[in-house]
Design a protein around this motif. Sequence first.
Motif, mmCIF file in Angstrom:
data_model
loop_
_atom_site.group_PDB
_atom_site.id
_atom_site.type_symbol
_atom_site.label_atom_id
_atom_site.label_comp_id
_atom_site.label_asym_id
_atom_site.label_seq_id
_atom_site.Cartn_x
_atom_site.Cartn_y
_atom_site.Cartn_z
ATOM 1 N N GLY A 95 0.820 -1.211 0.000
ATOM 2 C CA GLY A 95 0.000 0.000 0.000
ATOM 3 C C GLY A 95 0.850 1.256 0.000
ATOM 4 O O GLY A 95 0.556 2.230 -0.703
ATOM 5 N N GLY A 96 1.933 1.241 0.799
ATOM 6 C CA GLY A 96 2.829 2.397 0.814
ATOM 7 C C GLY A 96 3.527 2.601 -0.512
ATOM 8 O O GLY A 96 3.610 3.721 -1.018
ATOM 9 N N LEU A 97 4.025 1.525 -1.101
ATOM 10 C CA LEU A 97 4.716 1.634 -2.388
ATOM 11 C C LEU A 97 3.772 2.121 -3.484
ATOM 12 O O LEU A 97 4.138 2.945 -4.322
ATOM 13 C CB LEU A 97 5.324 0.286 -2.765
ATOM 14 N N THR A 98 2.534 1.616 -3.485
ATOM 15 C CA THR A 98 1.565 2.010 -4.497
ATOM 16 C C THR A 98 1.230 3.489 -4.410
ATOM 17 O O THR A 98 1.203 4.206 -5.417
ATOM 18 C CB THR A 98 0.279 1.177 -4.345
ATOM 19 N N ALA A 99 0.962 3.963 -3.200
ATOM 20 C CA ALA A 99 0.597 5.361 -3.023
ATOM 21 C C ALA A 99 1.782 6.295 -3.262
ATOM 22 O O ALA A 99 1.667 7.319 -3.944
ATOM 23 C CB ALA A 99 0.041 5.582 -1.613
ATOM 24 N N LEU A 100 2.944 5.945 -2.714
ATOM 25 C CA LEU A 100 4.091 6.851 -2.743
ATOM 26 C C LEU A 100 4.722 6.964 -4.120
ATOM 27 O O LEU A 100 5.302 7.995 -4.463
ATOM 28 C CB LEU A 100 5.131 6.396 -1.717
ATOM 29 N N ALA A 101 4.619 5.909 -4.948
ATOM 30 C CA ALA A 101 5.174 5.997 -6.292
ATOM 31 C C ALA A 101 4.524 7.135 -7.070
ATOM 32 O O ALA A 101 5.201 7.952 -7.714
ATOM 33 C CB ALA A 101 4.975 4.671 -7.029
ATOM 34 N N GLN A 102 3.195 7.229 -7.011
ATOM 35 C CA GLN A 102 2.486 8.290 -7.718
ATOM 36 C C GLN A 102 2.776 9.654 -7.104
ATOM 37 O O GLN A 102 2.936 10.650 -7.813
ATOM 38 C CB GLN A 102 0.976 8.018 -7.681
ATOM 39 N N VAL A 103 2.830 9.704 -5.779
ATOM 40 C CA VAL A 103 3.046 10.984 -5.095
ATOM 41 C C VAL A 103 4.432 11.540 -5.394
ATOM 42 O O VAL A 103 4.602 12.734 -5.672
ATOM 43 C CB VAL A 103 2.853 10.808 -3.571
ATOM 44 N N ILE A 104 5.453 10.694 -5.358
ATOM 45 C CA ILE A 104 6.824 11.156 -5.605
ATOM 46 C C ILE A 104 6.975 11.621 -7.045
ATOM 47 O O ILE A 104 7.628 12.635 -7.319
ATOM 48 C CB ILE A 104 7.829 10.034 -5.256
ATOM 49 N N MET A 105 6.371 10.896 -7.982
ATOM 50 C CA MET A 105 6.415 11.346 -9.374
ATOM 51 C C MET A 105 5.749 12.707 -9.524
ATOM 52 O O MET A 105 6.240 13.582 -10.237
ATOM 53 C CB MET A 105 5.737 10.320 -10.274
ATOM 54 N N ALA A 106 4.626 12.903 -8.839
ATOM 55 C CA ALA A 106 3.927 14.185 -8.917
ATOM 56 C C ALA A 106 4.749 15.312 -8.304
ATOM 57 O O ALA A 106 4.665 16.466 -8.740
ATOM 58 C CB ALA A 106 2.577 14.081 -8.211
ATOM 59 N N ALA A 107 5.569 14.989 -7.287
ATOM 60 C CA ALA A 107 6.390 16.009 -6.641
ATOM 61 C C ALA A 107 7.526 16.480 -7.537
ATOM 62 O O ALA A 107 8.013 17.600 -7.399
ATOM 63 C CB ALA A 107 6.962 15.455 -5.330
ATOM 64 N N MET A 108 7.966 15.642 -8.473
ATOM 65 C CA MET A 108 9.131 15.968 -9.287
ATOM 66 C C MET A 108 8.797 16.390 -10.712
ATOM 67 O O MET A 108 9.583 17.080 -11.353
ATOM 68 C CB MET A 108 10.062 14.743 -9.359
ATOM 69 N N ILE A 109 7.636 15.975 -11.230
ATOM 70 C CA ILE A 109 7.369 16.103 -12.669
ATOM 71 C C ILE A 109 6.037 16.805 -12.886
ATOM 72 O O ILE A 109 5.045 16.503 -12.214
ATOM 73 C CB ILE A 109 7.337 14.700 -13.330
ATOM 74 N N SER A 110 6.000 17.724 -13.833
ATOM 75 C CA SER A 110 4.765 18.434 -14.155
ATOM 76 C C SER A 110 3.769 17.490 -14.801
ATOM 77 O O SER A 110 4.152 16.478 -15.398
ATOM 78 C CB SER A 110 5.057 19.590 -15.117
ATOM 79 N N SER A 112 -3.920 11.570 -5.009
ATOM 80 C CA SER A 112 -3.357 10.385 -5.663
ATOM 81 C C SER A 112 -3.710 9.120 -4.892
ATOM 82 O O SER A 112 -4.049 8.084 -5.479
ATOM 83 C CB SER A 112 -1.835 10.510 -5.769
ATOM 84 N N SER A 113 -3.639 9.193 -3.571
ATOM 85 C CA SER A 113 -3.905 8.009 -2.766
ATOM 86 C C SER A 113 -5.382 7.637 -2.793
ATOM 87 O O SER A 113 -5.731 6.459 -2.632
ATOM 88 C CB SER A 113 -3.443 8.233 -1.322
ATOM 89 N N ILE A 114 -6.270 8.614 -3.006
ATOM 90 C CA ILE A 114 -7.698 8.299 -3.087
ATOM 91 C C ILE A 114 -7.976 7.429 -4.304
ATOM 92 O O ILE A 114 -8.713 6.446 -4.237
ATOM 93 C CB ILE A 114 -8.535 9.596 -3.138
ATOM 94 N N VAL A 115 -7.359 7.777 -5.446
ATOM 95 C CA VAL A 115 -7.551 6.967 -6.646
ATOM 96 C C VAL A 115 -6.976 5.571 -6.431
ATOM 97 O O VAL A 115 -7.605 4.553 -6.771
ATOM 98 C CB VAL A 115 -6.900 7.636 -7.869
ATOM 99 N N ALA A 116 -5.766 5.494 -5.862
ATOM 100 C CA ALA A 116 -5.161 4.190 -5.584
ATOM 101 C C ALA A 116 -5.996 3.404 -4.582
ATOM 102 O O ALA A 116 -6.144 2.176 -4.692
ATOM 103 C CB ALA A 116 -3.745 4.379 -5.051
ATOM 104 N N PHE A 117 -6.573 4.115 -3.591
ATOM 105 C CA PHE A 117 -7.423 3.477 -2.583
ATOM 106 C C PHE A 117 -8.615 2.790 -3.235
ATOM 107 O O PHE A 117 -8.895 1.604 -2.983
ATOM 108 C CB PHE A 117 -7.911 4.537 -1.591
ATOM 109 N N PHE A 118 -9.311 3.504 -4.107
ATOM 110 C CA PHE A 118 -10.508 2.920 -4.707
ATOM 111 C C PHE A 118 -10.166 1.880 -5.765
ATOM 112 O O PHE A 118 -10.947 0.950 -6.001
ATOM 113 C CB PHE A 118 -11.403 4.020 -5.271
ATOM 114 N N ARG A 119 -9.001 1.998 -6.407
ATOM 115 C CA ARG A 119 -8.595 0.943 -7.334
ATOM 116 C C ARG A 119 -8.315 -0.356 -6.574
ATOM 117 O O ARG A 119 -8.757 -1.431 -6.979
ATOM 118 C CB ARG A 119 -7.355 1.370 -8.120
ATOM 119 N N SER A 120 -7.590 -0.261 -5.463
ATOM 120 C CA SER A 120 -7.317 -1.463 -4.686
ATOM 121 C C SER A 120 -8.580 -1.962 -3.983
ATOM 122 O O SER A 120 -8.759 -3.177 -3.805
ATOM 123 C CB SER A 120 -6.196 -1.211 -3.665
ATOM 124 N N LEU A 121 -9.483 -1.036 -3.617
ATOM 125 C CA LEU A 121 -10.763 -1.454 -3.049
ATOM 126 C C LEU A 121 -11.561 -2.239 -4.083
ATOM 127 O O LEU A 121 -12.163 -3.278 -3.772
ATOM 128 C CB LEU A 121 -11.559 -0.232 -2.588
#
Length: 561
Positions: A135-150, A418-427
């Motif tokens: 769960g951490g890897l799934t959420a954080l991968a998207q978040v870190i990419m968003a922090a670095m890339i437009s 980002s985590s909300i989308v990942a949350f509902f996908r895994s849900l």
Amino acid sequence: MASSAASAATAGAGSGTGGISAEPMSHRRIMEALSGLLLGMFVAILSSTIVSTALPRIIGDLGGGQSAYTWVVTATLLAMTCTTPIWGKLSDLFSKKLLVQLALTIYVVGSMLAGLAQSAGMLIGFRVIQGIGVGGLTALAQVIMAAMISPRERGRYTGYLGATFALATVGGPLIGGVIVDSALGWRGCFYVGVPFAVVALVILQKTLHLPVVRREGVRIDYLGATLISGGVALLLIWVTLAGEQYDWVSWQTGAMIGGALVLLGLAVAVERRAAEPVIPLWLFRDRTIVLAVLGSLAVGLAMMGASVFLSQYFQIARGKSPTVSGLMTMPMILGLALTSTVVGRLITATGRWKRYLVGGGVALTAGLVLMGTARYDTNLVLLGGFMFLVGVGVGALQQNLVLAVQNAVPLHQLGAASSIVAFFRSLGGAVGVSILGAVMSHRVAGYLADGGVGGGGAGGGIPDVRHLPPGVRDVVESAYGHAIGDIFLVAAPFGLMALLAVLLIKEKPLQTAKQVAAQASGPGGGSDAAGDAGAAASAPSAAGTGEAGERRDAAAEPSRT
């Protein structure tokens, strides 16, 4: 570092620009930073795909039945689902680098314990620990990419993420099949990812350098997280047990559904009042987010249904070995890999994304309907074409629904959104596996009874067709082949739901790096990043916190984690 970060943020506020440079990171720097992250994602995905191929053998050795088969997968998905929004919220508050390293560590511990399991119950419990890390890897991968890339450039890199997903999905069944068929046995499937995780930890330490902002007075909404987890878990337990331990219409059903609704209702009340809600409810006022959530829910159900139950189809209905079973899923994986990579580059080149989501919805729906015609003797070339369509649909939808949401929210809420989308996908995946598993159990029992073979219901074990008499084997193969076709037909309406959701999304052109910087340095963009945590969570206009604040710290404070 906390005081210096706050000072840097305050200094940025006074400068008018917030200290944010419009200069985007170079491709080389981004790839160096993403290398460990992508390896970590590879490990997380590998753990699921290896186990999906090995599950028939695992459950057979541990003496479990169809319910245990379902819950070995559901337990991980449920843990991932319930912890994803927590990881996302933590990423808005603390060091993303330390969080992703913690997630990898938890995954390693869970994997080592799962390899030691002596019963189906123990394995399910240890898979929960794995799910927390995933769960951490799934959420954080998207978040870190968003922090670095437009957002405009992000499509290119989500293509890399999609390719990593595809590589792990291709490699998982093959590696898992080889391990199960070798002297190592199925326990080796849980250990093979550990060296990759350790390497990912080392690479992340050396290459991932993100600025850190520490906000005072931070409170995590543990009560909301507990209520959400309890409500979802109760619904999944009901779906799994109904029709087996008690009737669908019974007092147990009423109690479980009623209890789940009460818990989820309380969760909504808590989230409305929490200073730092796990799921900020104001996000659901945005049409794009609501529709992307519905689409992600459907994609999760389709994706997990295909990956989990296809292994049963090939090993039981077709009598293939685990290794060959992994090879048989190649068309779906190729469709996913090709589409995610090509579509990501096309989105970066054009800045447009809706057309690709619509195409993915069409492919997914068509693929699920066609897979619903599968039987134990369906032509394998034809079946490969159906699986390819499902892969194309998932590849076009999975990452790009997250991209659409990230493009629609202010900077300081990227982690939560980002985590909300990942949350509902895994849900969707967890609910899908539970529902489809229940349907599978019921249909298999019915088809076996029709064929004059008893003991094949949910209470019976997973059959090993290699050791069945010829007449019985034919009935069992036919029953499982027909039942798995049925569950794809059950999943098909959810593919249609994803298509309708993306058709209704209003396309917003993706922002470039300069536009993101301009947004951060505009009105409200110069607020103190270390300041009011409650305002940051409840007011979407406060664009000076979270990611924006971290970028200011990056410009004014060279110290990094």
